[in-house]
Motif scaffolding. Structure first.
Motif, short mmCIF file in Angstrom:
data_model
loop_
_atom_site.label_atom_id
_atom_site.label_comp_id
_atom_site.label_asym_id
_atom_site.label_seq_id
_atom_site.Cartn_x
_atom_site.Cartn_y
_atom_site.Cartn_z
N ARG A 56 4.21 6.00 0.23
CA ARG A 56 4.68 6.95 -1.27
C ARG A 56 3.43 7.45 -2.12
NH1 ARG A 56 8.02 1.97 -3.29
NH2 ARG A 56 5.86 1.34 -2.61
N ASP A 57 2.66 6.57 -1.87
CA ASP A 57 1.24 7.12 -2.79
C ASP A 57 0.11 7.07 -2.20
OD1 ASP A 57 2.45 7.16 -5.34
OD2 ASP A 57 2.79 4.91 -4.91
N ASN A 58 -0.95 7.85 -2.27
CA ASN A 58 -2.22 7.89 -1.59
C ASN A 58 -2.89 6.84 -2.12
OD1 ASN A 58 -4.26 8.51 0.02
ND2 ASN A 58 -5.11 10.31 -1.23
N PHE A 59 -3.09 5.60 -1.72
CA PHE A 59 -3.87 4.40 -2.32
C PHE A 59 -5.38 4.86 -2.06
CE2 PHE A 59 -2.32 3.34 2.12
CZ PHE A 59 -3.49 3.30 2.81
N TYR A 60 -5.89 5.65 -1.32
CA TYR A 60 -7.35 6.01 -1.12
C TYR A 60 -7.64 6.63 -2.47
CZ TYR A 60 -7.12 5.54 3.83
OH TYR A 60 -6.94 4.95 5.10
N ASP A 61 -7.05 7.24 -3.35
CA ASP A 61 -7.29 7.54 -4.91
C ASP A 61 -7.31 6.67 -5.55
OD1 ASP A 61 -7.74 10.04 -3.66
OD2 ASP A 61 -5.48 10.97 -3.90
N THR A 62 -6.78 5.50 -5.32
CA THR A 62 -6.66 4.49 -6.41
C THR A 62 -7.10 3.11 -6.12
OG1 THR A 62 -4.44 3.66 -5.51
CG2 THR A 62 -4.22 5.27 -7.40
N ASP A 63 -6.62 2.09 -5.75
CA ASP A 63 -7.14 0.92 -5.44
C ASP A 63 -6.50 -0.08 -4.59
OD1 ASP A 63 -5.20 -0.11 -6.97
OD2 ASP A 63 -6.43 -0.03 -8.82
N ILE A 64 -7.08 -1.27 -4.17
CA ILE A 64 -6.31 -1.97 -3.41
C ILE A 64 -4.70 -2.41 -3.86
CG2 ILE A 64 -7.11 -4.38 -4.19
CD1 ILE A 64 -7.49 -5.29 -1.35
N TYR A 65 -4.50 -2.49 -4.98
CA TYR A 65 -3.47 -2.86 -5.49
C TYR A 65 -2.27 -1.89 -5.03
CZ TYR A 65 -6.10 -6.12 -8.16
OH TYR A 65 -6.92 -7.12 -8.75
N ALA A 66 -2.77 -0.38 -5.03
CA ALA A 66 -1.76 0.39 -4.64
C ALA A 66 -1.45 0.33 -3.12
CB ALA A 66 -2.21 1.90 -4.83
N TYR A 67 -2.46 0.04 -2.19
CA TYR A 67 -2.31 -0.42 -0.81
C TYR A 67 -1.46 -1.73 -0.79
CZ TYR A 67 -3.66 -2.91 3.52
OH TYR A 67 -3.59 -3.22 4.72
N GLU A 68 -1.57 -2.67 -1.50
CA GLU A 68 -0.48 -3.80 -1.44
C GLU A 68 0.77 -3.55 -1.87
OE1 GLU A 68 -1.22 -6.83 -0.45
OE2 GLU A 68 -3.45 -7.12 -0.56
N ARG A 69 1.01 -2.35 -2.59
CA ARG A 69 2.44 -2.13 -2.79
C ARG A 69 3.13 -1.56 -1.82
NH1 ARG A 69 0.11 -1.23 -8.10
NH2 ARG A 69 -0.42 1.08 -7.62
N GLU A 70 2.39 -0.64 -1.01
CA GLU A 70 2.75 -0.22 0.05
C GLU A 70 3.16 -0.96 1.11
OE1 GLU A 70 3.38 3.04 0.67
OE2 GLU A 70 2.58 3.87 -1.05
N LEU A 71 2.21 -2.24 1.41
CA LEU A 71 2.79 -3.20 2.24
C LEU A 71 3.98 -3.94 1.85
CD1 LEU A 71 -0.80 -4.91 3.07
CD2 LEU A 71 0.52 -3.42 4.46
N MET A 72 4.03 -4.11 0.63
CA MET A 72 5.35 -5.00 0.20
C MET A 72 6.34 -4.06 0.33
SD MET A 72 6.47 -7.56 -1.28
CE MET A 72 4.96 -8.43 -2.08
N HIS A 73 6.46 -3.00 0.05
CA HIS A 73 7.48 -2.17 0.32
C HIS A 73 7.98 -2.03 1.75
CE1 HIS A 73 10.39 1.47 0.22
NE2 HIS A 73 9.50 2.09 0.81
N LEU A 74 6.91 -2.12 2.70
CA LEU A 74 7.26 -2.04 4.28
C LEU A 74 8.00 -3.65 4.53
CD1 LEU A 74 6.59 -1.04 7.18
CD2 LEU A 74 4.58 -2.28 6.95
N ARG A 75 7.29 -4.72 3.96
CA ARG A 75 7.90 -5.80 4.21
C ARG A 75 9.35 -6.11 3.77
NH1 ARG A 75 2.09 -8.24 2.86
NH2 ARG A 75 1.17 -8.79 4.88
N GLN A 76 9.68 -5.34 2.54
CA GLN A 76 11.02 -5.52 1.96
C GLN A 76 11.75 -4.46 2.85
OE1 GLN A 76 10.17 -3.91 -1.99
NE2 GLN A 76 10.06 -5.92 -2.94
N SER A 77 11.44 -3.48 3.31
CA SER A 77 12.26 -2.86 4.33
C SER A 77 12.39 -3.55 5.48
CB SER A 77 11.64 -1.43 4.62
OG SER A 77 11.45 -0.83 3.40
#
Length: 222
Positions: free
Chosen positions: A81-102
């Motif tokens: 949903r977001d390009n975590f390469y432009d931000t930080d590891i917390y954005a990457y963690e949010r993507e992982l959390m979204h995947l795990r919730q799914s």
């Protein structure tokens, strides 16, 4: 022997209803199947963990470019949903959390998200653009039947580089791309960042991730 509780047995003896016996046994059967699936998932996760630790021990020194044959793999994931390469590891963690919730919404436990990865499209990687495409889990082949919309990564040769810090990914990925160009290896598919294992237990002050960056390659041609 059939796993009935004393209360259930007492209820059956009191009511003398064969339909009640059948109902309880059907419920027990479903419960056993659920426990078997959960135990199989745990067993698969332990096997993957053992393989990851072994691969960590035997992998090349970080920063080494290696050509490896990797067998067929199965993935299930979601578009980032977001390009975590432009931000930080917390954005990457949010993507992982979204995947795990799914995964949990589909009825699968958190243990299925042990082996994860992210991707960048072939076109963006070749252009040196770090734009996250998908976040996914690597599936055990025995779990594929439960993920009808899973994807397949064909077996083949991959150019790989290993590292142990999340923050170093872009630099190491750039080195991987340069190695492919200098050796005239033709990139045949998307770039993948695979989390082989994590060892946070050894150091709670930073994210201890062991990563394998990889792209499928072919040989020959200009």
């Amino acid at each position: 022997q059939l796993g009935m509780s004393l209360a259930e047995i007492a209820d059956i003896l009191e009511k003398e209803d064969i339909t009640l016996v059948e109902t309880i046994l059907i419920r027990k059967n479903e419960q056993l199947h659920r426990q078997m699936r959960e135990l199989r998932a745990r067993h698969n996760a332990v096997e993957r963990a053992i393989a990851s630790v072994e691969r960590y021990r035997k992998s090349p020194t970080k920063g080494t470019i290696a050509l490896e044959y990797i067998d067929r793999r199965y993935l299930w994931g979601l578009p980032c949903r977001d390009n975590f390469y432009d931000t930080d590891i917390y954005a990457y963690e949010r993507e992982l959390m979204h995947l795990r919730q799914s995964l949990m919404e589909r009825g699968f436990s958190h243990i299925h998200s042990y082996a994860t990865g992210t991707s960048i499209s072939k076109e963006n990687f070749l252009a040196g653009r770090f734009e996250a495409k998908d976040v996914f889990v690597f599936l055990d082949y025995r779990d594929v039947e439960h993920f009808r919309d899973s994807a397949v990564l064909d077996s083949g040769m991959y150019a790989c580089i290993y590292l142990d810090r999340y923050d170093d990914e872009i630099g190491y990925a750039s080195r991987l791309l340069e190695a492919c160009r200098s050796n005239r290896w033709q990139i045949g598919g998307d770039y993948i960042c695979e989390v082989l294992t994590e060892f946070n237990v050894f150091d709670s002050n930073r994210r201890n991730m062991f990563l394998r960056l990889q792209v499928p390659v072919t040989f020959g041609g200009g």
